[in-house]
Design a protein around this motif. Sequence first.
Motif, PDB file in Angstrom:
ATOM      1  N   GLU A 207     -13.734  10.565 -12.980  1.00 40.72           N
ATOM      2  CA  GLU A 207     -14.286   9.275 -13.845  1.00 40.72           C
ATOM      3  C   GLU A 207     -14.098   7.947 -13.321  1.00 40.72           C
ATOM      4  O   GLU A 207     -14.814   7.059 -13.148  1.00 40.72           O
ATOM      5  N   ASN A 208     -12.795   7.858 -12.606  1.00 36.79           N
ATOM      6  CA  ASN A 208     -12.616   6.608 -12.199  1.00 36.79           C
ATOM      7  C   ASN A 208     -12.645   6.589 -10.512  1.00 36.79           C
ATOM      8  O   ASN A 208     -12.218   5.551 -10.073  1.00 36.79           O
ATOM      9  N   ARG A 209     -13.145   7.722 -10.085  1.00 36.22           N
ATOM     10  CA  ARG A 209     -13.587   7.706  -8.907  1.00 36.22           C
ATOM     11  C   ARG A 209     -12.021   7.426  -7.805  1.00 36.22           C
ATOM     12  O   ARG A 209     -12.237   6.415  -7.015  1.00 36.22           O
ATOM     13  N   THR A 210     -11.071   7.863  -8.053  1.00 39.08           N
ATOM     14  CA  THR A 210      -9.818   7.745  -7.523  1.00 39.08           C
ATOM     15  C   THR A 210      -9.212   8.946  -6.966  1.00 39.08           C
ATOM     16  O   THR A 210      -9.067   9.818  -7.508  1.00 39.08           O
ATOM     17  N   LEU A 211      -8.842   8.974  -5.823  1.00 40.09           N
ATOM     18  CA  LEU A 211      -7.910   9.924  -5.072  1.00 40.09           C
ATOM     19  C   LEU A 211      -6.506   9.442  -5.120  1.00 40.09           C
ATOM     20  O   LEU A 211      -6.087   8.494  -4.610  1.00 40.09           O
ATOM     21  N   PHE A 212      -5.819  10.230  -5.681  1.00 40.20           N
ATOM     22  CA  PHE A 212      -4.228  10.113  -5.567  1.00 40.20           C
ATOM     23  C   PHE A 212      -3.751  11.034  -4.522  1.00 40.20           C
ATOM     24  O   PHE A 212      -4.058  12.361  -4.285  1.00 40.20           O
ATOM     25  N   VAL A 213      -2.832  10.771  -3.565  1.00 34.79           N
ATOM     26  CA  VAL A 213      -2.208  11.699  -2.710  1.00 34.79           C
ATOM     27  C   VAL A 213      -0.715  11.401  -2.465  1.00 34.79           C
ATOM     28  O   VAL A 213      -0.045  10.063  -2.700  1.00 34.79           O
ATOM     29  N   SER A 214       0.176  12.508  -2.405  1.00 34.88           N
ATOM     30  CA  SER A 214       1.583  12.341  -2.289  1.00 34.88           C
ATOM     31  C   SER A 214       1.938  12.750  -0.908  1.00 34.88           C
ATOM     32  O   SER A 214       1.261  13.395  -0.128  1.00 34.88           O
ATOM     33  N   ALA A 224      -2.924   5.739  -4.011  1.00 30.71           N
ATOM     34  CA  ALA A 224      -4.219   5.780  -4.469  1.00 30.71           C
ATOM     35  C   ALA A 224      -5.311   5.055  -3.835  1.00 30.71           C
ATOM     36  O   ALA A 224      -5.103   4.046  -3.271  1.00 30.71           O
ATOM     37  N   TYR A 225      -6.377   5.813  -3.698  1.00 34.05           N
ATOM     38  CA  TYR A 225      -7.752   5.375  -2.767  1.00 34.05           C
ATOM     39  C   TYR A 225      -8.498   5.241  -3.895  1.00 34.05           C
ATOM     40  O   TYR A 225      -9.182   6.320  -4.405  1.00 34.05           O
ATOM     41  N   LYS A 226      -9.408   4.140  -3.904  1.00 31.25           N
ATOM     42  CA  LYS A 226     -10.815   4.020  -4.629  1.00 31.25           C
ATOM     43  C   LYS A 226     -11.859   4.598  -3.547  1.00 31.25           C
ATOM     44  O   LYS A 226     -11.912   3.907  -2.568  1.00 31.25           O
ATOM     45  N   LEU A 227     -12.385   5.603  -4.278  1.00 28.91           N
ATOM     46  CA  LEU A 227     -13.761   6.085  -3.557  1.00 28.91           C
ATOM     47  C   LEU A 227     -14.858   5.073  -3.843  1.00 28.91           C
ATOM     48  O   LEU A 227     -15.381   4.568  -4.905  1.00 28.91           O
ATOM     49  N   ASN A 228     -15.588   4.681  -2.565  1.00 24.45           N
ATOM     50  CA  ASN A 228     -16.536   3.835  -2.725  1.00 24.45           C
ATOM     51  C   ASN A 228     -17.695   4.881  -1.828  1.00 24.45           C
ATOM     52  O   ASN A 228     -17.573   5.733  -1.064  1.00 24.45           O
ATOM     53  N   ASN A 229     -19.090   4.114  -1.716  1.00 23.46           N
ATOM     54  CA  ASN A 229     -20.110   5.107  -1.324  1.00 23.46           C
ATOM     55  C   ASN A 229     -20.078   4.999   0.391  1.00 23.46           C
ATOM     56  O   ASN A 229     -20.763   5.653   1.115  1.00 23.46           O
ATOM     57  N   LEU A 230     -19.446   3.915   0.668  1.00 22.20           N
ATOM     58  CA  LEU A 230     -19.140   3.726   2.293  1.00 22.20           C
ATOM     59  C   LEU A 230     -17.811   4.685   2.809  1.00 22.20           C
ATOM     60  O   LEU A 230     -17.941   4.437   3.951  1.00 22.20           O
ATOM     61  N   LEU A 231     -17.267   5.332   1.975  1.00 23.01           N
ATOM     62  CA  LEU A 231     -16.159   6.048   2.236  1.00 23.01           C
ATOM     63  C   LEU A 231     -15.070   5.325   2.963  1.00 23.01           C
ATOM     64  O   LEU A 231     -14.779   5.749   4.109  1.00 23.01           O
ATOM     65  N   THR A 237      -3.461   1.845  -2.603  1.00 20.89           N
ATOM     66  CA  THR A 237      -2.608   1.124  -3.450  1.00 20.89           C
ATOM     67  C   THR A 237      -1.333   1.833  -3.498  1.00 20.89           C
ATOM     68  O   THR A 237      -1.478   3.220  -3.650  1.00 20.89           O
ATOM     69  N   ILE A 238      -0.235   1.349  -3.069  1.00 19.71           N
ATOM     70  CA  ILE A 238       1.041   2.137  -3.368  1.00 19.71           C
ATOM     71  C   ILE A 238       1.446   2.420  -4.604  1.00 19.71           C
ATOM     72  O   ILE A 238       1.787   1.141  -5.194  1.00 19.71           O
ATOM     73  N   ILE A 239       1.590   3.473  -5.303  1.00 18.70           N
ATOM     74  CA  ILE A 239       1.911   3.480  -6.593  1.00 18.70           C
ATOM     75  C   ILE A 239       3.295   3.597  -6.671  1.00 18.70           C
ATOM     76  O   ILE A 239       4.058   2.957  -7.525  1.00 18.70           O
ATOM     77  N   ASP A 240       4.150   4.121  -5.938  1.00 16.71           N
ATOM     78  CA  ASP A 240       5.861   4.421  -6.062  1.00 16.71           C
ATOM     79  C   ASP A 240       6.272   5.079  -4.716  1.00 16.71           C
ATOM     80  O   ASP A 240       5.349   5.540  -3.958  1.00 16.71           O
ATOM     81  N   ASP A 241       7.491   4.935  -4.687  1.00 14.91           N
ATOM     82  CA  ASP A 241       8.003   5.530  -3.654  1.00 14.91           C
ATOM     83  C   ASP A 241       9.632   5.754  -3.829  1.00 14.91           C
ATOM     84  O   ASP A 241       9.869   5.442  -4.950  1.00 14.91           O
ATOM     85  N   ARG A 242      10.358   6.116  -2.698  1.00 19.32           N
ATOM     86  CA  ARG A 242      11.954   6.451  -3.096  1.00 19.32           C
ATOM     87  C   ARG A 242      12.670   5.277  -3.625  1.00 19.32           C
ATOM     88  O   ARG A 242      13.909   5.295  -3.920  1.00 19.32           O
ATOM     89  N   ASN A 243      12.061   3.939  -3.119  1.00 18.57           N
ATOM     90  CA  ASN A 243      12.622   2.688  -3.490  1.00 18.57           C
ATOM     91  C   ASN A 243      12.452   2.456  -5.011  1.00 18.57           C
ATOM     92  O   ASN A 243      13.135   1.422  -5.640  1.00 18.57           O
ATOM     93  N   GLY A 244      11.533   3.182  -5.540  1.00 15.66           N
ATOM     94  CA  GLY A 244      11.239   2.866  -6.998  1.00 15.66           C
ATOM     95  C   GLY A 244      11.835   4.073  -7.920  1.00 15.66           C
ATOM     96  O   GLY A 244      12.883   4.393  -7.993  1.00 15.66           O
ATOM     97  N   ASN A 245      10.828   4.891  -8.333  1.00 17.60           N
ATOM     98  CA  ASN A 245      11.263   5.960  -9.326  1.00 17.60           C
ATOM     99  C   ASN A 245      10.904   7.359  -8.755  1.00 17.60           C
ATOM    100  O   ASN A 245      11.001   8.247  -9.548  1.00 17.60           O
TER     101      ASN A 245
END
Length: 355
Positions: A207-214, A224-231, A237-245
Motif C-alpha cells: 500500500e505504501n510502495r516501500t521496500l524494507f531491507v535488512s 527503506a526504499y520508496k518504489l517509484n515508476n522509474l525504479l 532511508t536508514i531506519i536503524d543500525d547497531r548504533n541505535g536499537n
Amino acid sequence: MLKKTFLFFIAIFFIFPLLSYDAVTVVSKKETQQVPIDGNADDPAIWFNQLDSNLSLIFGTDKYNGIYTYNLNADTIGFSKAGKINNIDLRSIKNDKDNQFLTFIFGSNSGDNTIDLWIESNINLYKGSLNNSFSLPITPNFSEETNFLAYGICAGFDKEFGIIAFVTEAKGSGMQMWQFKENKLSLIKEFNNQNASESEGCVYDDENRTLFVSEENERGVIRAYKLNNLLNFLNPTIIDDRNGNITGDPEGLAIYKTSEIDGYLIASSQGNSTFNIYNRNQPYNFINSFRIANSEFIDEVSDTDGIDISTNYFNEEFSKGLIVVQDGHNSGNEIINKENFKFISAEDLMNILDL
C-alpha cells in the motif's frame, strides 16, 4: 578476591552483553515440531483462507531440504522436497478471468540460485487444508536464475508493476526486482543495497510502495526504499543500525497493519533475541521492543531469522491476527535442539504494547 570478582563480572558482561531486560514479553500459543537434524528452519509465510479463516495455512522453509505446510494448530500437514529454499513469501490476487483468487508463492532457492514461483488456486489450498493434507509440488511453476547467490525474498503486489518479488544476494549487496506478467517471470531491475556487506531479509509494503531491507554481518542496517515508476533505488532511508536499537544482525522483517496504510514494521534483532517495532511510515521512528518468553509448555524464542504477520481474524485464539516466527534454538523437551516455528497472538502483542 576483589580481583577475581571483578574479572567474573567482566566475563559475564562479555559473554552476555546482548541480553535485553527492558523489552516487554509475550508468549507463544503454538509451536511446530522442530526440523530434523539435517534440516534448518528459516522463514515462514502465512496464507489467509478467505473461505474459512480457521483453515488457513503456514508455509515454513527448511533451507536445506524444502518447504513444510502447517495448520493453525502448528501441526505438519505436508512437506515438499523442493530443495534449498531459504526464504518464502506470497500474495493472493484475484484473477480477472474467472474472478477466483490465485496465490503466488515465491521462494529463493540457494541450491540452484533461482527465484522459484508456485501458483496455487485458493480453492486448491482450501481443499488441502480441509483434508489436513497439502504439499507444494516439488517442481515450481516457474523458475529463473538470479545470476548471484540467492538469499532472501519478499513478494508484493504493486499498483504499477503488479505481482513482484525482490531477491537479496548472499555475501553481497546485490538486489533484484522480478515481475510476473503475461505468464512469465522477468527480471526488471538490478541495484545495490547501498554497498551492504550482505543483504538478508526484506518485506514489501504494497500500500505504501516501500521496500524494507535488512543488512547483516558488518553493519546491521535496516533501510527503506520508496518504489517509484522509474525504479530509482538510489536514495534509501536508514531506519536503524547497531548504533541505535539493533543488536547483532537484523534479519526477519514483517508489516503489522493497523489500517490500509498505517501500522508498524517489526524486525528481529538477532543479537539479543528481541523484536523491534518501528512506525510503518516515515520517519520510521523506533517505538519499543518485545521478547517472546517461555510459557508453561512452550520455550522462549531466540536468534530469529524469519517472521511473518497477518492481522486478519483467524479463529478465537488468533482473533486479531497471527505472528509466526522462526525460533533458532528450540529448547523444549527435544534431545537435540533444532529450529522450529512459533505462533503468537497479535492481540497479545497489541494489548501489552497498547498498539
